[in-house]
Write a protein that holds these residues in place. Structure first.
Motif, PDB file in Angstrom:
ATOM      1  N   SER A 129       0.712  -1.049  -0.070  1.00 49.48           N
ATOM      2  CA  SER A 129      -0.049  -0.088   0.068  1.00 49.48           C
ATOM      3  C   SER A 129       0.836   1.434   0.008  1.00 49.48           C
ATOM      4  CB  SER A 129      -0.750  -0.008   1.089  1.00 49.48           C
ATOM      5  OG  SER A 129      -1.818  -1.096   1.215  1.00 49.48           O
ATOM      6  N   VAL A 130       2.073   1.180   0.098  1.00 50.55           N
ATOM      7  CA  VAL A 130       2.977   2.508   0.176  1.00 50.55           C
ATOM      8  C   VAL A 130       2.888   3.174  -1.163  1.00 50.55           C
ATOM      9  CG1 VAL A 130       5.357   2.997  -0.116  1.00 50.55           C
ATOM     10  CG2 VAL A 130       4.535   1.369   1.947  1.00 50.55           C
ATOM     11  N   THR A 131       2.480   4.301  -1.051  1.00 53.41           N
ATOM     12  CA  THR A 131       2.209   5.032  -2.444  1.00 53.41           C
ATOM     13  C   THR A 131       3.026   6.492  -2.438  1.00 53.41           C
ATOM     14  OG1 THR A 131       0.100   3.985  -2.264  1.00 53.41           O
ATOM     15  CG2 THR A 131       0.569   6.103  -3.647  1.00 53.41           C
ATOM     16  N   CYS A 132       3.362   6.922  -3.448  1.00 54.96           N
ATOM     17  CA  CYS A 132       4.175   7.922  -3.585  1.00 54.96           C
ATOM     18  C   CYS A 132       3.800   8.815  -5.087  1.00 54.96           C
ATOM     19  CB  CYS A 132       5.666   7.998  -3.481  1.00 54.96           C
ATOM     20  SG  CYS A 132       6.672   9.396  -3.477  1.00 54.96           S
ATOM     21  N   VAL A 133       3.563   9.968  -4.874  1.00 48.99           N
ATOM     22  CA  VAL A 133       3.236  11.101  -6.048  1.00 48.99           C
ATOM     23  C   VAL A 133       4.575  12.161  -5.875  1.00 48.99           C
ATOM     24  CG1 VAL A 133       1.694  12.272  -7.393  1.00 48.99           C
ATOM     25  CG2 VAL A 133       0.742  10.541  -6.219  1.00 48.99           C
ATOM     26  N   HIS A 134       5.426  12.058  -6.648  1.00 53.37           N
ATOM     27  CA  HIS A 134       6.205  13.076  -6.826  1.00 53.37           C
ATOM     28  C   HIS A 134       5.504  14.102  -7.756  1.00 53.37           C
ATOM     29  CE1 HIS A 134       9.592  10.643  -5.046  1.00 53.37           C
ATOM     30  NE2 HIS A 134       9.113   9.565  -5.840  1.00 53.37           N
ATOM     31  N   PRO A 135       5.959  15.125  -7.522  1.00 51.82           N
ATOM     32  CA  PRO A 135       5.341  16.579  -8.429  1.00 51.82           C
ATOM     33  C   PRO A 135       5.614  16.194  -9.732  1.00 51.82           C
ATOM     34  CG  PRO A 135       6.375  17.558  -6.578  1.00 51.82           C
ATOM     35  CD  PRO A 135       6.754  15.884  -6.378  1.00 51.82           C
ATOM     36  N   GLY A 136       4.622  16.261 -10.686  1.00 54.43           N
ATOM     37  CA  GLY A 136       4.812  15.793 -12.073  1.00 54.43           C
ATOM     38  C   GLY A 136       5.024  14.456 -12.727  1.00 54.43           C
ATOM     39  N   TRP A 137       5.054  13.508 -11.612  1.00 55.35           N
ATOM     40  CA  TRP A 137       5.096  12.003 -11.716  1.00 55.35           C
ATOM     41  C   TRP A 137       3.956  11.398 -11.717  1.00 55.35           C
ATOM     42  CZ3 TRP A 137       9.835   8.694 -10.157  1.00 55.35           C
ATOM     43  CH2 TRP A 137      11.070   9.562 -10.372  1.00 55.35           C
ATOM     44  N   PRO A 138       3.719  10.278 -12.368  1.00 51.96           N
ATOM     45  CA  PRO A 138       2.529   9.471 -12.186  1.00 51.96           C
ATOM     46  C   PRO A 138       2.651   8.778 -10.516  1.00 51.96           C
ATOM     47  CG  PRO A 138       3.846   8.114 -13.527  1.00 51.96           C
ATOM     48  CD  PRO A 138       4.582   9.703 -13.277  1.00 51.96           C
ATOM     49  N   MET A 139       1.678   8.261 -10.178  1.00 53.58           N
ATOM     50  CA  MET A 139       1.439   7.520  -9.148  1.00 53.58           C
ATOM     51  C   MET A 139       2.306   6.279  -8.849  1.00 53.58           C
ATOM     52  SD  MET A 139      -1.753   6.158  -6.729  1.00 53.58           S
ATOM     53  CE  MET A 139      -2.848   7.520  -7.194  1.00 53.58           C
ATOM     54  N   LEU A 140       3.135   6.001  -7.923  1.00 52.61           N
ATOM     55  CA  LEU A 140       3.929   5.081  -7.668  1.00 52.61           C
ATOM     56  C   LEU A 140       3.321   4.168  -6.721  1.00 52.61           C
ATOM     57  CD1 LEU A 140       7.483   6.817  -7.841  1.00 52.61           C
ATOM     58  CD2 LEU A 140       6.118   5.468  -9.798  1.00 52.61           C
ATOM     59  N   ARG A 141       3.210   2.792  -6.559  1.00 51.05           N
ATOM     60  CA  ARG A 141       2.580   2.157  -5.573  1.00 51.05           C
ATOM     61  C   ARG A 141       3.470   0.866  -5.372  1.00 51.05           C
ATOM     62  NH1 ARG A 141      -2.009   2.037  -2.928  1.00 51.05           N
ATOM     63  NH2 ARG A 141      -3.171   0.318  -2.256  1.00 51.05           N
ATOM     64  N   GLY A 142       3.571   0.681  -4.122  1.00 53.71           N
ATOM     65  CA  GLY A 142       4.260  -0.335  -3.781  1.00 53.71           C
ATOM     66  C   GLY A 142       5.823  -0.072  -3.093  1.00 53.71           C
ATOM     67  N   ARG A 143       6.171  -0.630  -1.896  1.00 53.53           N
ATOM     68  CA  ARG A 143       7.445  -0.196  -1.466  1.00 53.53           C
ATOM     69  C   ARG A 143       8.457   0.025  -2.341  1.00 53.53           C
ATOM     70  NH1 ARG A 143      10.162   0.468   3.645  1.00 53.53           N
ATOM     71  NH2 ARG A 143      12.176  -0.397   3.486  1.00 53.53           N
ATOM     72  N   ASP A 144       8.692  -1.321  -2.850  1.00 49.63           N
ATOM     73  CA  ASP A 144       9.998  -1.600  -3.893  1.00 49.63           C
ATOM     74  C   ASP A 144       9.900  -0.341  -4.852  1.00 49.63           C
ATOM     75  OD1 ASP A 144      10.800  -3.756  -2.402  1.00 49.63           O
ATOM     76  OD2 ASP A 144       9.859  -4.921  -3.789  1.00 49.63           O
ATOM     77  N   GLU A 145       8.686  -0.045  -5.617  1.00 49.81           N
ATOM     78  CA  GLU A 145       8.647   0.838  -6.703  1.00 49.81           C
ATOM     79  C   GLU A 145       8.973   2.376  -6.144  1.00 49.81           C
ATOM     80  OE1 GLU A 145       5.839   2.375 -10.328  1.00 49.81           O
ATOM     81  OE2 GLU A 145       5.014   0.877  -8.776  1.00 49.81           O
ATOM     82  N   VAL A 146       8.570   2.726  -4.810  1.00 51.97           N
ATOM     83  CA  VAL A 146       8.625   4.028  -4.327  1.00 51.97           C
ATOM     84  C   VAL A 146      10.208   4.243  -3.970  1.00 51.97           C
ATOM     85  CG1 VAL A 146       8.224   5.165  -2.377  1.00 51.97           C
ATOM     86  CG2 VAL A 146       6.095   4.157  -3.445  1.00 51.97           C
ATOM     87  N   LEU A 147      10.750   3.175  -3.273  1.00 50.34           N
ATOM     88  CA  LEU A 147      12.261   3.314  -2.908  1.00 50.34           C
ATOM     89  C   LEU A 147      12.980   3.438  -4.309  1.00 50.34           C
ATOM     90  CD1 LEU A 147      12.451   0.995   0.225  1.00 50.34           C
ATOM     91  CD2 LEU A 147      12.265   3.688  -0.031  1.00 50.34           C
ATOM     92  N   ARG A 148      12.569   2.684  -5.479  1.00 47.27           N
ATOM     93  CA  ARG A 148      13.504   2.594  -6.832  1.00 47.27           C
ATOM     94  C   ARG A 148      13.313   4.226  -7.095  1.00 47.27           C
ATOM     95  NH1 ARG A 148      11.851  -2.350  -7.692  1.00 47.27           N
ATOM     96  NH2 ARG A 148       9.991  -1.595  -8.855  1.00 47.27           N
ATOM     97  N   SER A 149      12.358   4.936  -6.930  1.00 46.93           N
ATOM     98  CA  SER A 149      12.056   6.398  -7.318  1.00 46.93           C
ATOM     99  C   SER A 149      13.056   7.260  -6.595  1.00 46.93           C
ATOM    100  CB  SER A 149      10.648   6.870  -7.227  1.00 46.93           C
ATOM    101  OG  SER A 149      10.052   6.726  -6.052  1.00 46.93           O
ATOM    102  N   TRP A 150      12.937   6.836  -5.202  1.00 47.81           N
ATOM    103  CA  TRP A 150      14.032   8.043  -4.530  1.00 47.81           C
ATOM    104  C   TRP A 150      15.367   7.542  -4.799  1.00 47.81           C
ATOM    105  CZ3 TRP A 150      12.201  11.884  -2.438  1.00 47.81           C
ATOM    106  CH2 TRP A 150      10.962  12.036  -2.084  1.00 47.81           C
ATOM    107  N   ALA A 151      15.801   6.344  -5.206  1.00 52.07           N
ATOM    108  CA  ALA A 151      17.089   6.303  -5.376  1.00 52.07           C
ATOM    109  C   ALA A 151      17.325   6.744  -6.878  1.00 52.07           C
ATOM    110  CB  ALA A 151      17.240   4.575  -5.802  1.00 52.07           C
ATOM    111  N   LEU A 152      16.394   6.819  -7.616  1.00 50.46           N
ATOM    112  CA  LEU A 152      16.723   7.602  -8.928  1.00 50.46           C
ATOM    113  C   LEU A 152      16.760   9.065  -8.543  1.00 50.46           C
ATOM    114  CD1 LEU A 152      16.785   7.599 -12.144  1.00 50.46           C
ATOM    115  CD2 LEU A 152      14.163   7.665 -11.979  1.00 50.46           C
ATOM    116  N   ILE A 153      15.897   9.719  -7.801  1.00 51.40           N
ATOM    117  CA  ILE A 153      16.025  10.814  -7.579  1.00 51.40           C
ATOM    118  C   ILE A 153      17.280  11.508  -6.954  1.00 51.40           C
ATOM    119  CG2 ILE A 153      14.891  12.902  -6.187  1.00 51.40           C
ATOM    120  CD1 ILE A 153      11.939  11.349  -7.079  1.00 51.40           C
ATOM    121  N   MET A 154      17.522  10.525  -5.786  1.00 49.95           N
ATOM    122  CA  MET A 154      18.798  11.068  -5.156  1.00 49.95           C
ATOM    123  C   MET A 154      20.044  10.863  -6.041  1.00 49.95           C
ATOM    124  SD  MET A 154      17.986   9.443  -1.289  1.00 49.95           S
ATOM    125  CE  MET A 154      16.720   9.862  -0.403  1.00 49.95           C
ATOM    126  N   ALA A 155      19.995   9.926  -6.923  1.00 50.53           N
ATOM    127  CA  ALA A 155      21.354  10.069  -8.043  1.00 50.53           C
ATOM    128  C   ALA A 155      21.557  10.970  -8.686  1.00 50.53           C
ATOM    129  CB  ALA A 155      21.055   8.538  -8.523  1.00 50.53           C
TER     130      ALA A 155
END
Length: 143
Positions: A41-67
């Motif tokens: 159920s973990v969900t993230c909507v970064h500004p301008g991004w589509p909705m991301l759902r699931g802990r693994d997908e959300v953490l991948r997005s943070w890895a990409l943003i931080m990199a």
């Protein structure tokens, strides 16, 4: 835990979310997000991004943003925290400064995002279940 202690712990978890992002620390970020039965159920909507759902997908997005973020700083305003049992909502305005150290200009952008952060209390700690950021568009001043 007293109601005041619960609010303080919630505000600390919310501040840690932004501190982890500013530091570019994926381990700190991962420690904040809900896991176990909450992971799907973990969900993230970064500004301008589509909705991301699931802990693994959300953490991948943070890895990409931080990199791809050399510098980011948040000044939070209008922070409101509400607790409802083992769930809580924090709303705030994220006043953001970003920079690219590879350019002569230095700071490239500043902006404001309104955010909703929903937390669940699991094993006695507040864990992020949802982060939704929406940019505030600059509007021309009225004459």
């Amino acid at each position: 835990m007293s109601p005041a202690d619960l609010v303080a712990a919630l505000e600390e978890a919310n501040a840690e979310f932004y501190a982890a992002f500013e530091a570019g620390d994926l381990d700190r970020m991962a420690a904040l997000w809900a896991d176990g039965p909450y992971a799907p159920s973990v969900t993230c909507v970064h500004p301008g991004w589509p909705m991301l759902r699931g802990r693994d997908e959300v953490l991948r997005s943070w890895a990409l943003i931080m990199a791809n973020t050399s510098y980011i700083q948040f000044v939070l305003t209008n922070v409101e925290a509400d607790i409802h049992g083992d769930q809580a909502v924090v709303t705030c305005s994220e006043n953001i400064l970003t920079a690219d150290e590879d350019t002569e200009a230095g700071f490239l952008a500043g902006g404001e995002v309104v955010a909703t952060n929903i937390f669940v209390r699991a094993d006695g700690a507040w864990r992020l279940l949802l982060h939704h950021g929406s940019p505030i568009l600059n509007t021309a001043e009225e004459e």
